[in-house]
Design an enzyme around this catalytic site. Structure first.
Site, short mmCIF file in Angstrom:
data_model
loop_
_atom_site.label_atom_id
_atom_site.label_comp_id
_atom_site.label_asym_id
_atom_site.label_seq_id
_atom_site.Cartn_x
_atom_site.Cartn_y
_atom_site.Cartn_z
N GLU A 182 9.71 0.95 10.83
CA GLU A 182 10.81 1.87 10.52
C GLU A 182 10.23 3.27 10.62
O GLU A 182 9.42 3.67 9.78
CB GLU A 182 11.35 1.62 9.10
N LYS A 200 0.85 -1.20 0.00
CA LYS A 200 0.00 0.00 0.00
C LYS A 200 0.88 1.24 0.00
O LYS A 200 1.52 1.57 1.00
CB LYS A 200 -0.89 0.03 1.25
N GLY A 234 7.05 4.79 8.23
CA GLY A 234 6.31 6.05 8.33
C GLY A 234 6.67 6.75 9.63
O GLY A 234 7.72 6.49 10.22
N SER A 235 5.78 7.58 10.08
CA SER A 235 6.09 8.39 11.27
C SER A 235 5.94 7.56 12.55
O SER A 235 5.24 6.53 12.58
CB SER A 235 5.16 9.59 11.32
N THR A 236 6.55 8.05 13.60
CA THR A 236 6.47 7.36 14.90
C THR A 236 5.03 7.35 15.41
O THR A 236 4.57 6.34 15.95
CB THR A 236 7.43 8.03 15.90
N ALA A 237 4.30 8.45 15.20
CA ALA A 237 2.91 8.50 15.67
C ALA A 237 2.08 7.41 14.99
O ALA A 237 1.32 6.69 15.66
CB ALA A 237 2.32 9.88 15.38
N THR A 238 2.23 7.27 13.68
CA THR A 238 1.47 6.23 12.98
C THR A 238 1.97 4.84 13.38
O THR A 238 1.18 3.91 13.52
CB THR A 238 1.58 6.41 11.45
N GLY A 239 3.27 4.71 13.60
CA GLY A 239 3.83 3.42 14.01
C GLY A 239 3.19 2.90 15.29
O GLY A 239 2.92 1.71 15.43
N CYS A 272 14.25 9.93 6.21
CA CYS A 272 14.27 9.57 7.63
C CYS A 272 15.67 9.67 8.20
O CYS A 272 15.86 10.06 9.35
CB CYS A 272 13.71 8.17 7.81
N GLU A 279 11.55 16.56 14.49
CA GLU A 279 11.98 16.09 13.16
C GLU A 279 11.34 17.00 12.12
O GLU A 279 10.14 16.92 11.89
CB GLU A 279 11.48 14.65 12.94
#
Ligand code: NAD
Length: 483
Positions: free
Chosen positions: A255, A182, A233-238, A289, A386
């Protein structure tokens, strides 16, 4: 990116070996995503917005294909990966233009990214991976088998949509899994086009591509048919992805974000090191990143370093990636552009001095010219957040213990770089940085043979190398006691 009713998709999803845009027989009521060229703000294509039924179809097709694909030999899988690589390599120019048009990066960089997709698959095809190791002793014969997991969801961000897709596809397939990839809703087109090109190269259902809006990621990660989520992706989404994975105990590789330090020791050759550090910061307009996002320079060379660094920032050509000589394209999307512009304004407002205040031109396109901040406070937003854009702080340091403490004072731990003629000193310092990779005297560039992963809030698990392939397997031990 907006979701609207009507125009025909310009690109199709690959589901179970079929190229799909419409659901059923009603192509005039498709949901599509408008994809915007960030250099012109014009719509450059329409991607299908996958329905629940299409998502189910993709996961089911991948599951069915898994039953056969898991029984193939590793060598058969190598051959498919190599065939995919040569197909993509034969279409570098077409794919690179499409990538620049939807992502914004300069065409030369887009060509490298497409070629790297092929290189990544080839490197995995050649990797010394074995799924069955036998140990014989006087009393036992023990087999350690690496069993594929099933259907992998590969979730990709918008900064390097193609090369990150390769990092999901190559290890998943080599280990005997099937995959549903995706792309980001901001950059789906090149991935879908690669799916179109590979439709007849990969057995049906082994590789599937689906595109959709913001709801598709959560729908995919919560799907009970998914056995592993390979997420970038981002840490929030992770964090959200990990919560979804918990429902089905799906495996995860995450990651995530970074705030990577570059540390410049006083003995460097500035002619060589300044441009290298500059590109470690500004490649892909800082939307990387592993870009250096805090540059610590020893006080003995700070002024000379800063002068040369600022000169490069002033003179580098920014513009539409399809134009000759452009080295930096726009920010990829409006939200990211506004975030970066807001951070620059906040930095200026805080009283920090700018060595270069990059232009933020009026007119179409999400352009921000490189901005360099002169030794801001350690607790300022430009140091602690970031930015993911072309703005970087230079920070003075005096002693090594102090710079190690400051470099590690971050929730992130993705990577870093250290620059010195004294390799021993550089290596000693590098080992004290709490990150997954430290590049010494070189730009931050991952390679397919070396494991790559973040420490702390920058991720869980690794991709690349044999370790990355093994993360796509469960281990099974068959222990036979000799009679
Ligand atoms: P993002 O987290 O917003 O989106 C990444 C992907 O996740 C997209 O495909 C998105 O559609 C999907 N997604 C969004 N919400 C989801 C959810 N709840 N469940 C499942 N999927 C969901 O990130 P972005 O803005 O596209 O990318 C920028 C970020 O990615 C930066 O923080 C950057 O540091 C990070 N990044 C990390 C690496 C790495 O290897 N560590 C590489 C590239 C980018």
């Amino acid at each position: 990116m907006t979701s609207v009713i009507h125009p025909e998709p310009t690109h199709r999803m690959l589901i179970g070996g079929r190229l799909v845009s419409a659901e059923g027989d009603a192509p005039d009521v498709l949901n599509v995503l408008d994809v915007v060229n960030p250099a012109t703000e014009e719509i450059v294509g329409h991607a299908p917005d996958a329905t629940d039924a299409q998502l189910d179809a993709a996961v089911s097709a991948a599951r069915r294909a898994f039953e056969t694909w898991r029984t193939t030999s590793v060598d058969e899988r190598r051959a498919v990966l190599a065939a995919c690589a040569s197909t993509v390599r034969a279409h570098v120019e077409e794919l690179a233009v499409l990538l620049t048009t939807e992502q914004g990066k300069p065409l030369a960089d887009a060509r490298i990214e497409i070629a790297t997709f092929a290189d990544w698959l080839d490197a995995h095809a050649a990797m010394a991976y074995t799924d069955d190791e036998v140990t014989e002793t006087a009393t036992h014969r023990v087999r350690v088998r690496r069993v594929p997991l099933g259907v992998v969801a590969g979730i990709v961000p918008w900064n390097y949509p193609v090369v990150i897709a390769a990092k999901k596809i190559a290890p998943a397939l080599l280990a005997g899994n099937t995959i549903v990839v995706k792309p980001s809703p901001f950059t789906p087109l090149t991935t879908l086009r690669i799916g179109e090109l590979l439709a007849d190269v990969v057995p049906a259902g082994v590789l599937n591509t689906i595109s959709g809006g913001d709801s598709l990621g959560p729908r995919l990660t919560e799907h009970p048919g998914i056995r592993k989520i390979a997420f970038v992706g981002s840490t929030a989404t992770g964090r959200r992805v990990m919560a979804s994975a918990a429902r089905n105990l799906a495996r995860v590789t995450l990651e995530l974000g970074g705030n990577d330090p570059a540390i410049v020791l006083p003995d460097v050759d500035l002619d060589e090191v300044v441009p290298r550090v500059f590109w470690t910061c500004f490649a892909n307009s800082g939307q990387l990143c592993i870009a250096a996002k805090r540059v610590y320079v020893h006080e003995d060379v700070y002024d000379a370093f800063a002068e040369r660094f600022a000169e490069l920032a002033r003179t580098v050509k920014v513009g539409n990636g399809l134009e000759d000589g452009v080295r930096l394209g726009p920010l990829q999307n409006r939200a990211q552009y506004e975030k970066v512009v807001g951070l620059i304004k906040e930095t200026v407002g805080s009283g920090a001095r700018l060595l270069v205040e990059g232009a933020i031109p009026d007119g179409p396109g999400y352009f921000v010219h490189p901005t360099v901040v002169d030794d801001p406070a350690d607790d300022s937003a430009i140091v602690t957040r970031e930015p993911f854009g072309p703005v970087v702080p230079l920070l003075r340091f005096r002693d090594v213990d102090d710079v190690v403490r400051r470099a590690n004072d971050s929730e992130y731990g993705l990577s870093g770089t250290v620059w010195s003629r004294d390799i021993g000193a550089a290596e000693e310092l590098a080992a004290r940085i709490e990150v997954g990779t430290v590049w010494i005297n070189q730009e931050a560039i991952p390679t397919p043979d070396l494991p790559f992963g973040g420490h702390k809030a920058s991720g869980i698990g690794v991709e690349n190398g044999l370790e990355g392939v093994l993360e796509h397997t469960d281990t099974q031990v068959l222990s036979v006691r000799r009679a």
